[in-house]
Every structure is written in structure tokens, then in C-alpha cells.
Enzyme design. Structure first.
Site, mmCIF file in Angstrom:
data_model
loop_
_atom_site.group_PDB
_atom_site.id
_atom_site.type_symbol
_atom_site.label_atom_id
_atom_site.label_comp_id
_atom_site.label_asym_id
_atom_site.label_seq_id
_atom_site.Cartn_x
_atom_site.Cartn_y
_atom_site.Cartn_z
ATOM 1 N N GLY A 71 0.828 -1.202 0.000
ATOM 2 C CA GLY A 71 0.000 0.000 0.000
ATOM 3 C C GLY A 71 0.860 1.247 0.000
ATOM 4 O O GLY A 71 1.975 1.249 0.550
ATOM 5 N N ASN A 72 0.379 2.276 -0.655
ATOM 6 C CA ASN A 72 1.114 3.539 -0.686
ATOM 7 C C ASN A 72 0.157 4.707 -0.873
ATOM 8 O O ASN A 72 -0.923 4.557 -1.447
ATOM 9 C CB ASN A 72 2.213 3.536 -1.765
ATOM 10 C CG ASN A 72 1.930 2.548 -2.864
ATOM 11 O OD1 ASN A 72 1.170 2.841 -3.770
ATOM 12 N ND2 ASN A 72 2.496 1.355 -2.770
ATOM 13 N N SER A 111 9.420 3.134 -0.248
ATOM 14 C CA SER A 111 9.344 1.747 -0.715
ATOM 15 C C SER A 111 9.914 0.773 0.312
ATOM 16 O O SER A 111 11.009 0.996 0.848
ATOM 17 C CB SER A 111 10.146 1.643 -2.017
ATOM 18 O OG SER A 111 10.244 0.312 -2.426
ATOM 19 N N GLU A 123 5.332 2.222 -6.765
ATOM 20 C CA GLU A 123 4.097 2.529 -7.493
ATOM 21 C C GLU A 123 3.983 4.013 -7.858
ATOM 22 O O GLU A 123 2.903 4.488 -8.189
ATOM 23 C CB GLU A 123 2.871 2.093 -6.688
ATOM 24 C CG GLU A 123 2.745 0.598 -6.474
ATOM 25 C CD GLU A 123 2.417 -0.198 -7.743
ATOM 26 O OE1 GLU A 123 2.405 0.405 -8.843
ATOM 27 O OE2 GLU A 123 2.205 -1.415 -7.636
ATOM 28 N N HIS A 173 -3.898 -2.961 -0.568
ATOM 29 C CA HIS A 173 -4.233 -4.353 -0.860
ATOM 30 C C HIS A 173 -5.312 -4.802 0.126
ATOM 31 O O HIS A 173 -5.288 -5.945 0.582
ATOM 32 C CB HIS A 173 -3.000 -5.250 -0.714
ATOM 33 C CG HIS A 173 -1.864 -4.883 -1.627
ATOM 34 N ND1 HIS A 173 -0.682 -5.568 -1.643
ATOM 35 C CD2 HIS A 173 -1.739 -3.911 -2.560
ATOM 36 C CE1 HIS A 173 0.148 -5.024 -2.542
ATOM 37 N NE2 HIS A 173 -0.482 -4.012 -3.107
HETATM 38 ZN ZN ZN Z 1 0.303 -2.778 -4.570
#
Ligand code: ZN
Length: 214
Positions: A28-29, A45, A76, A97
Site C-alpha cells: 500500500g502507498n 518503498s 508505485e 491491498h
Molecule cells: Zn500494490
């Protein structure tokens, strides 16, 4: 510290996402754009979000060049920047996610429809076919699926991507998309699935838009 305010906003959002169970581990970001400085603050990251400090949040320009931060930006970055570059109305983006959104992303007939009135703000939810994470390809497919006004898409075998005019709006899109996925999942399992009628969804959308225009 440079860009302190925007970094703190991203850190608060990712901390909330972890607390709410929308993000686990380093997956997740979250990104937030600053129009005046022409920069984007994004989670780093591969680093645990527990105990993270504002200076750990990476700063990139709108082309993805890493400008500042203790750790390199999320892999991402292309997905977040592609949406921000295509949609000037989008200032904040959230990719997670989250479990039920990930489950519901797997079936082609699993298009999420609103179960409760607040969810109407975030429909229709697009479905993006699986494409390698971090690629420009997945970035383009997310942009296409969001279209001009979309707020949320499910990404097959990966998770979801949501956006908004500010961090609060992008986080709300994430929370309600996961809620839509959870309620749809259980309703289908029980055999009682009945989303809101389309007319009611349209009426709710109009009400929400009028309320936000004030
Ligand atoms: Zn992802």
C-alpha cells in the site's frame, strides 16, 4: 525539514490506513500533491509504516524524479503520478491491498454497487485487469478505468486504487470501497445481495454533489 506539512499529512493518512486494517506490512502507498511547489509527497518503498517519521516520506516531482527523503519512493510512483497528471482535480491518491477489495477484484462479474447511501459517492468502481505492479502499463490502465470522474478502481490480483480532491476525500474513497466490498461479499455469501436501486443511487449522487458544492 522541507515540505513538513505535506509529509505529516501523508504520514497521518498511512498511519490511519494501518490502524484501520486497510494496509498491512509494507504494502500500500499514499501520495499527496502540492500544486504551489509542483511536488508530490509519497510513502517510501519497502519500509514498515510503524514508527515512521515525516522525513521518511519521499518527495518527487511530477515526472517521478526523487528530490528528497531518507528512503526511495514507492515503486508505485508511476500509478500515482499518471492519475495526478491525467486528472488535475485529483490531489491525493491511495493504493492498498485491502482484503475484501482484493477478493472482489478477482471476478469479472464482481462490479461493486452501492449497498448503503454514502457509498454512492464512489461508484461506479472500475475493474483493472492484472498488469505488473509498478509498471507504466498498470498506471495507464488505472487512468483509463478511472476516467474523468472515477474515484475508485479494483485491480485484479493486486488491490485497489482510490483518489480525491484532498487526503480526506481519497481516504474516504478507500474506506467506503472496502466497505462496499465487505458488505457485497457477505451479502452474496448469505444469498441476500441486493444493492441500492439505480434510481436511488442517482438521487443520492445528486444530493452528495449538491452538498459538496455548498
Ligand atoms: Zn500494490
Amino acid at each position: 525539514m522541507k515540505y513538513e506539512k505535506i509529509r505529516k499529512t501523508v504520514l497521518e493518512a498511512i498511519t490511519e490506513a494501518v490502524k484501520e486494517g486497510l494496509v498491512k506490512g509494507t504494502s500500500g502507498n499514499i501520495a499527496l500533491r502540492d500544486d504551489e511547489e509542483d511536488i508530490v509527497a509519497i510513502t517510501p518503498s519497502g519500509i514498515s509504516y510503524m514508527g515512521m517519521k515525516p522525513e521518511d516520506i519521499a518527495i518527487v516531482d511530477l515526472k517521478g524524479n526523487w528530490l528528497d527523503g531518507n528512503f526511495k519512493p514507492s515503486s508505485e510512483v508511476p500509478m500515482h503520478l499518471a492519475v495526478m497528471n491525467a486528472r488535475p482535480d485529483v490531489k491525493a491518491t491511495v493504493h492498498t491491498h485491502a482484503m475484501f477489495a482484493t477478493i472482489m477484484a478477482m471476478g469479472n462479474d464482481n462490479e461493486l454497487k452501492p449497498i448503503t447511501p454514502p457509498q454512492c459517492e464512489f461508484t461506479p468502481v472500475g475493474i483493472v485487469p492484472f498488469t505488473m505492479p509498478g509498471s507504466n502499463d498498470v498506471a495507464q490502465k488505472v487512468v483509463e478505468a478511472l476516467g474523468k470522474e472515477g474515484r475508485a478502481v479494483l485491480i485484479k490480483n493486486h488491490g485497489m486504487f482510490c483518489c480525491g480532491k484532498n487526503m480526506k476525500a481519497a481516504m474516504a474513497a478507500t474506506t467506503y470501497t472496502e466497505e462496499m466490498a465487505i458488505t457485497t461479499y457477505y451479502a452474496k455469501l448469505l444469498g441476500v445481495y441486493e444493492p441500492m436501486p439505480e434510481e436511488a443511487e442517482k438521487a443520492m449522487k445528486a444530493l452528495i454533489a449538491a452538498d459538496q458544492a455548498v
